[in-house]
Design a protein around this motif. Structure first.
Motif, PDB file in Angstrom:
ATOM      1  N   TYR A  98      -6.997   9.769  -0.536  1.00  0.00           N
ATOM      2  CA  TYR A  98      -6.567   9.685  -1.927  1.00  0.00           C
ATOM      3  C   TYR A  98      -7.674   9.259  -2.887  1.00  0.00           C
ATOM      4  O   TYR A  98      -7.614   9.581  -4.078  1.00  0.00           O
ATOM      5  CB  TYR A  98      -5.407   8.683  -2.056  1.00  0.00           C
ATOM      6  CG  TYR A  98      -4.227   9.010  -1.194  1.00  0.00           C
ATOM      7  CD1 TYR A  98      -3.273   9.938  -1.609  1.00  0.00           C
ATOM      8  CD2 TYR A  98      -4.046   8.378   0.042  1.00  0.00           C
ATOM      9  CE1 TYR A  98      -2.173  10.234  -0.806  1.00  0.00           C
ATOM     10  CE2 TYR A  98      -2.944   8.668   0.844  1.00  0.00           C
ATOM     11  CZ  TYR A  98      -2.016   9.593   0.414  1.00  0.00           C
ATOM     12  OH  TYR A  98      -0.933   9.895   1.197  1.00  0.00           O
ATOM     13  N   ALA A 112      -5.995  -1.436   0.204  1.00  0.00           N
ATOM     14  CA  ALA A 112      -6.473  -1.298   1.583  1.00  0.00           C
ATOM     15  C   ALA A 112      -7.337  -2.505   1.973  1.00  0.00           C
ATOM     16  O   ALA A 112      -7.208  -3.048   3.070  1.00  0.00           O
ATOM     17  CB  ALA A 112      -7.262  -0.007   1.741  1.00  0.00           C
ATOM     18  N   TRP A 126       0.844  -1.206   0.000  1.00  0.00           N
ATOM     19  CA  TRP A 126       0.000   0.000   0.000  1.00  0.00           C
ATOM     20  C   TRP A 126       0.879   1.256   0.000  1.00  0.00           C
ATOM     21  O   TRP A 126       0.631   2.201  -0.744  1.00  0.00           O
ATOM     22  CB  TRP A 126      -0.919  -0.028   1.225  1.00  0.00           C
ATOM     23  CG  TRP A 126      -1.881   1.118   1.314  1.00  0.00           C
ATOM     24  CD1 TRP A 126      -3.149   1.162   0.811  1.00  0.00           C
ATOM     25  CD2 TRP A 126      -1.651   2.387   1.946  1.00  0.00           C
ATOM     26  NE1 TRP A 126      -3.722   2.389   1.079  1.00  0.00           N
ATOM     27  CE2 TRP A 126      -2.827   3.163   1.776  1.00  0.00           C
ATOM     28  CE3 TRP A 126      -0.586   2.948   2.635  1.00  0.00           C
ATOM     29  CZ2 TRP A 126      -2.959   4.451   2.270  1.00  0.00           C
ATOM     30  CZ3 TRP A 126      -0.712   4.245   3.115  1.00  0.00           C
ATOM     31  CH2 TRP A 126      -1.886   4.983   2.942  1.00  0.00           C
ATOM     32  N   VAL A 140       1.295   4.482  -2.752  1.00  0.00           N
ATOM     33  CA  VAL A 140       1.243   5.906  -2.425  1.00  0.00           C
ATOM     34  C   VAL A 140       2.497   6.610  -2.923  1.00  0.00           C
ATOM     35  O   VAL A 140       2.437   7.686  -3.540  1.00  0.00           O
ATOM     36  CB  VAL A 140       1.084   6.104  -0.902  1.00  0.00           C
ATOM     37  CG1 VAL A 140       1.215   7.581  -0.541  1.00  0.00           C
ATOM     38  CG2 VAL A 140      -0.266   5.568  -0.426  1.00  0.00           C
ATOM     39  N   THR A 181      -6.483   5.786   3.258  1.00  0.00           N
ATOM     40  CA  THR A 181      -6.835   5.647   1.845  1.00  0.00           C
ATOM     41  C   THR A 181      -7.876   6.676   1.431  1.00  0.00           C
ATOM     42  O   THR A 181      -7.893   7.146   0.286  1.00  0.00           O
ATOM     43  CB  THR A 181      -7.356   4.214   1.574  1.00  0.00           C
ATOM     44  OG1 THR A 181      -6.345   3.268   1.946  1.00  0.00           O
ATOM     45  CG2 THR A 181      -7.693   4.008   0.102  1.00  0.00           C
ATOM     46  N   LEU A 183      -5.373   2.042  -4.695  1.00  0.00           N
ATOM     47  CA  LEU A 183      -5.243   2.088  -3.234  1.00  0.00           C
ATOM     48  C   LEU A 183      -6.402   1.419  -2.501  1.00  0.00           C
ATOM     49  O   LEU A 183      -6.202   0.758  -1.479  1.00  0.00           O
ATOM     50  CB  LEU A 183      -5.105   3.530  -2.746  1.00  0.00           C
ATOM     51  CG  LEU A 183      -3.715   4.153  -2.823  1.00  0.00           C
ATOM     52  CD1 LEU A 183      -3.762   5.570  -2.290  1.00  0.00           C
ATOM     53  CD2 LEU A 183      -2.701   3.320  -2.052  1.00  0.00           C
ATOM     54  N   ALA A 184      -7.636   1.602  -2.994  1.00  0.00           N
ATOM     55  CA  ALA A 184      -8.778   1.021  -2.300  1.00  0.00           C
ATOM     56  C   ALA A 184      -8.673  -0.500  -2.277  1.00  0.00           C
ATOM     57  O   ALA A 184      -8.927  -1.142  -1.245  1.00  0.00           O
ATOM     58  CB  ALA A 184     -10.087   1.459  -2.949  1.00  0.00           C
ATOM     59  N   VAL A 194     -13.480   5.256  -0.678  1.00  0.00           N
ATOM     60  CA  VAL A 194     -13.438   3.956  -0.017  1.00  0.00           C
ATOM     61  C   VAL A 194     -14.878   3.555   0.308  1.00  0.00           C
ATOM     62  O   VAL A 194     -15.607   4.343   0.906  1.00  0.00           O
ATOM     63  CB  VAL A 194     -12.604   4.009   1.287  1.00  0.00           C
ATOM     64  CG1 VAL A 194     -12.709   2.705   2.059  1.00  0.00           C
ATOM     65  CG2 VAL A 194     -11.144   4.317   0.971  1.00  0.00           C
ATOM     66  N   TYR A 223      -2.810   5.948  -7.176  1.00  0.00           N
ATOM     67  CA  TYR A 223      -3.928   6.111  -6.250  1.00  0.00           C
ATOM     68  C   TYR A 223      -5.154   5.273  -6.630  1.00  0.00           C
ATOM     69  O   TYR A 223      -5.945   4.912  -5.760  1.00  0.00           O
ATOM     70  CB  TYR A 223      -4.310   7.585  -6.157  1.00  0.00           C
ATOM     71  CG  TYR A 223      -3.181   8.482  -5.701  1.00  0.00           C
ATOM     72  CD1 TYR A 223      -2.383   8.137  -4.605  1.00  0.00           C
ATOM     73  CD2 TYR A 223      -2.895   9.659  -6.378  1.00  0.00           C
ATOM     74  CE1 TYR A 223      -1.345   8.949  -4.193  1.00  0.00           C
ATOM     75  CE2 TYR A 223      -1.847  10.483  -5.975  1.00  0.00           C
ATOM     76  CZ  TYR A 223      -1.075  10.118  -4.882  1.00  0.00           C
ATOM     77  OH  TYR A 223      -0.035  10.918  -4.472  1.00  0.00           O
TER      78      TYR A 223
END
Length: 321
Positions: free
Chosen positions: A292, A251, A235, A239, A289, A247-248, A295, A244
């Motif tokens: 960015y 996460a 993760w 970043v 997260t 990222l979800a 989520v 980006y």
């Protein structure tokens, strides 16, 4: 006499696999691609593996054996990398085996596309060779840029070290983290950052043997949180590289890595400081997260429950205790 500069170095860490090693070695020696050296890194194995390695080397000049004090899978792979002479690198785990055409197909793939890395599909089999129920999904895309591969690094075809052919330069500054489980996941983001292009061969050419006594199939301990630590590092890597849009998913992957281990720990270990730290860490990753990208609210709620009310979370997931 072995070739002084073989095109390919195949590295096999060897430890406590006396039952499986002969089949592994035979499958490598049967490769239709013949310009290789096979480096057997005997990692202080307590069984008959040292003698099996030496006997194999006596029969085939392409085999080199390194005997070393037990240091674990990463240390064995790193010793093989240090000794490798090939322009290309491959890894095979010593309880697995490969199709005769594996490295020929992967080499043709990198040659035809100019890729730095080729990866193939794999089949999960039991100790008799019978297919196991597989959870991994085959990649549909044929060619990836390095950054795209990084964004998809939670995929079960991208993560393993062993279903790939690597340009040697990838490992110029990279080595596997010693003393960690899930060493593949720790390193694959760094591998992705070293390549311009990767090519996918959607054919199962590697046979991943599911055996009862392997490291990853036993009872969970606090060491298994290494997987969550690797997910967190992944993760952070996204970043750092402004990826980006991935990222979800990263996460969610981090939270799932923590949850999976926590729910399989004995009750006493759930109270350990590392357990508490991992529960907090996954919530911090999910929360950060949101700075960015979007989520899903359900993910944030599950993450908060896992951190603050882990027993309730576990019951909601349908697991006892």
């Amino acid at each position: 006499m072995p070739c002084e500069k073989p095109l390919l170095s195949i590295i096999v860490p060897v430890y406590d696999v006396e039952r499986y090693l002969p089949k592994c070695i035979d499958s490598i020696l049967a490769q239709t691609f013949t310009d290789f050296e096979l480096i057997l890194v005997e990692d202080g194995s307590p069984d008959g593996c040292p003698a099996l390695c030496d006997a194999a080397a006596a029969k085939d000049a392409r085999i080199r054996v390194i005997h070393q004090k037990n240091g674990g899978l990463s240390a064995a792979r790193n010793a093989g990398l240090d000794a490798a002479r090939g322009a290309w690198i491959g890894f095979v785990d010593s309880d697995d085996y490969i199709a005769p055409e594996m490295y020929e197909v992967l080499y043709q793939a990198v040659q035809s596309t100019g890729a730095d890395l080729a990866l193939c599909d794999y089949a999960e089999v039991d100790e008799t060779g019978a297919p196991c129920q597989s959870m991994h999904v085959r990649l549909e895309k044929k060619v990836f840029a390095g950054q795209d591969l990084l964004k998809n690094a939670t995929d079960s075809m991208i993560q393993p070290a062993w279903n790939k052919l690597y340009r040697r330069a990838i490992f110029a500054q990279l080595r596997y983290p010693e003393g960690k489980l899930n060493e593949d996941l720790f390193l694959i983001p760094e591998v992705c950052l070293q390549i311009q292009k990767a090519v996918v061969v959607p054919k199962a050419l590697y046979y991943y043997v599911q055996r009862g006594g392997s490291i990853m199939s036993g009872n969970k301990t606090l060491r298994h949180f290494d997987a969550a630590e690797a997910a967190q590092r992944y993760w952070e890597c996204l970043v750092e590289n402004a990826a980006y849009d991935a990222l979800a998913n990263a996460a969610k992957f981090t939270m799932g890595s923590v949850s999976r281990v926590y729910r399989q720990l004995p009750p006493a270990l759930r109270k350990a400081s590392r357990s508490r730290e991992m529960l907090r860490m996954q919530f911090e990753v999910v929360s950060r997260t949101r700075q960015y990208c979007n989520v899903p609210g359900g993910l944030w709620l599950q993450s908060w429950l896992l951190w603050r009310l882990p027993q309730t979370y576990s019951r909601l997931r349908g697991f006892k205790g």
